[in-house]
Design an enzyme around this catalytic site. Sequence first.
Site, PDB file in Angstrom:
ATOM      1  N   HIS A 275       0.867  -1.174   0.000  1.00 57.41           N
ATOM      2  CA  HIS A 275       0.000   0.000   0.000  1.00 57.41           C
ATOM      3  C   HIS A 275       0.904   1.225   0.000  1.00 57.41           C
ATOM      4  O   HIS A 275       1.290   1.731   1.045  1.00 57.41           O
ATOM      5  CB  HIS A 275      -0.892  -0.047   1.248  1.00 57.41           C
ATOM      6  CG  HIS A 275      -1.854   1.098   1.357  1.00 57.41           C
ATOM      7  ND1 HIS A 275      -2.923   1.265   0.507  1.00 57.41           N
ATOM      8  CD2 HIS A 275      -1.905   2.136   2.232  1.00 57.41           C
ATOM      9  CE1 HIS A 275      -3.605   2.351   0.854  1.00 57.41           C
ATOM     10  NE2 HIS A 275      -2.996   2.891   1.891  1.00 57.41           N
TER      11      HIS A 275
ATOM     12  N   TYR B 269     -10.209   7.901  -0.941  1.00 57.37           N
ATOM     13  CA  TYR B 269     -11.011   8.892  -0.240  1.00 57.37           C
ATOM     14  C   TYR B 269     -11.775   9.702  -1.284  1.00 57.37           C
ATOM     15  O   TYR B 269     -11.192  10.193  -2.250  1.00 57.37           O
ATOM     16  CB  TYR B 269     -10.126   9.840   0.575  1.00 57.37           C
ATOM     17  CG  TYR B 269      -9.477   9.216   1.780  1.00 57.37           C
ATOM     18  CD1 TYR B 269     -10.160   9.125   2.995  1.00 57.37           C
ATOM     19  CD2 TYR B 269      -8.163   8.741   1.727  1.00 57.37           C
ATOM     20  CE1 TYR B 269      -9.561   8.568   4.117  1.00 57.37           C
ATOM     21  CE2 TYR B 269      -7.553   8.190   2.840  1.00 57.37           C
ATOM     22  CZ  TYR B 269      -8.259   8.108   4.027  1.00 57.37           C
ATOM     23  OH  TYR B 269      -7.658   7.562   5.136  1.00 57.37           O
TER      24      TYR B 269
ATOM     25  N   PRO C 262      -9.694   7.980  12.831  1.00 60.44           N
ATOM     26  CA  PRO C 262      -9.338   6.844  11.973  1.00 60.44           C
ATOM     27  C   PRO C 262      -8.714   7.263  10.652  1.00 60.44           C
ATOM     28  O   PRO C 262      -8.114   6.429   9.967  1.00 60.44           O
ATOM     29  CB  PRO C 262     -10.682   6.141  11.761  1.00 60.44           C
ATOM     30  CG  PRO C 262     -11.713   7.197  11.998  1.00 60.44           C
ATOM     31  CD  PRO C 262     -11.137   8.104  13.040  1.00 60.44           C
TER      32      PRO C 262
ATOM     33  N   LYS D 107      -3.505   5.509  11.958  1.00 63.81           N
ATOM     34  CA  LYS D 107      -2.253   5.594  12.705  1.00 63.81           C
ATOM     35  C   LYS D 107      -2.260   4.807  14.016  1.00 63.81           C
ATOM     36  O   LYS D 107      -1.200   4.575  14.603  1.00 63.81           O
ATOM     37  CB  LYS D 107      -1.939   7.065  13.018  1.00 63.81           C
ATOM     38  CG  LYS D 107      -1.610   7.902  11.788  1.00 63.81           C
ATOM     39  CD  LYS D 107      -0.397   7.369  11.087  1.00 63.81           C
ATOM     40  CE  LYS D 107      -0.039   8.163   9.849  1.00 63.81           C
ATOM     41  NZ  LYS D 107       1.049   7.533   9.079  1.00 63.81           N
TER      42      LYS D 107
ATOM     43  N   TYR E 204       2.307   9.615   5.818  1.00 64.70           N
ATOM     44  CA  TYR E 204       1.336   8.552   5.575  1.00 64.70           C
ATOM     45  C   TYR E 204       2.008   7.181   5.637  1.00 64.70           C
ATOM     46  O   TYR E 204       1.492   6.245   6.266  1.00 64.70           O
ATOM     47  CB  TYR E 204       0.683   8.757   4.209  1.00 64.70           C
ATOM     48  CG  TYR E 204      -0.447   7.801   3.920  1.00 64.70           C
ATOM     49  CD1 TYR E 204      -1.733   8.059   4.382  1.00 64.70           C
ATOM     50  CD2 TYR E 204      -0.235   6.639   3.182  1.00 64.70           C
ATOM     51  CE1 TYR E 204      -2.782   7.188   4.126  1.00 64.70           C
ATOM     52  CE2 TYR E 204      -1.282   5.760   2.917  1.00 64.70           C
ATOM     53  CZ  TYR E 204      -2.546   6.039   3.393  1.00 64.70           C
ATOM     54  OH  TYR E 204      -3.574   5.163   3.144  1.00 64.70           O
TER      55      TYR E 204
END
Length: 411
Positions: free
Chosen positions: A75, A213, A305, A309, A396
């Site tokens: 990812h 997103y 969320p 993390k 990220y």
Amino acid sequence: MKSIDTQVAVIGAGPAGLALARMLAVQGIESVVVERQSRHQLCTAQRAGIVEQPTRDTMHELGVDARMSREGHEHAGFHLRHRRRTHHFDFRSFGGGAAMLYPQHHLVTDLVDAADQAGQPILFDTAVVAIDGHDMPLTTGTSSRAATVQAIGPAGPVRVRAVTIAACDGFHGIGRAHALAVEAAVRTHSRSYPFGWLGVLARTAPDPTEGMYCVSSRGMSLHSSRGAELTRQYLQVPAGTALRDWPDERVWAELRLRSASDDHPPLATGEIIDRTLIAVRSLVTEPMQVGRLFLVGDAAHIMPPTGAKGLNLAVSDATVLSYALGAFFAGAGSGELDSYSDRALRRVWQAQMFSTGMTDLLHTRDDDPHAWRIRCAQLDELVANPDARRALGRLYVGTPFPTPWRWQGNA
């Protein structure tokens, strides 16, 4: 009453407690993990998991990444859908490594299996009811097991006597509650949001395969893969929403509206097999130490969320505490333990900064047209500016942990 002596009593067998116990065992430090749930409950409670690059590296060093390497999905970024266009952020192209999509309960199972193989004791179905002796002085080279965890297990009362206690039992656990009750200097900093996440697990093929997103004036939606035929989808909903207000038809209608685009077909729908509501909140308790009691993971902090993390901060905290305990039990004094809270909190607040920024950027807070246009401008800048994406990607994918997990002296 059954009595057990050990060096470190670990309350909670989530990622924080199990990772810490594994780190200590590799260093030759004894610990006992006390967990209120059964093994079956612990290892089957499905939870999402994005495993950052530093967490992946740590699991590899601990020898518990074999299944994750086989079954996890790399990812390196995510998709952003904005103004009906889909943009892919590939953070690996900036040299930032890659996270891994791997369910948290699978990682927990891997750590439990590793504990079994190493003979690491985990007391399942055992609820902690009291903590004592945390305020006894912690001096160099001490072997005094002054700290005590009182619990009730399947066979009756259990007492674990230890040099230190690691509270890895979450926001509602006895560890955090005890720290707040006995130490006036402990403070909680919090932020509440007027919305939550409605999450559904559905039998649909993921499209796109990496997380996405979707930013809409109606609110955010999030779409992520759970394999070739399963997806986890989330909707921003008002705080206080009830699941009964969201039948399947309404969920899919709203997900399709928020994810509508000009460059992809409409979102596929399918059978919803699970649903949940997640509160969106930020909370940090500091300091993360009260005498011999150390708060680890969700016992010390809660993240929104957005950006996932929580799991990684739990392992980061465990790394810092493992390193400090390694120094202490090697006879190097209590200096590293005294620095635990300050060191751990640097990464905690960095993660709070990231999660808060992402939450504010991706969610719709009100009907203010001016605020909506400002957010659109911020998203346009993120899409157009490689430097902005590079800065986002660094956080990220995951910044380095504050310390190694193993104490190696001055080497």
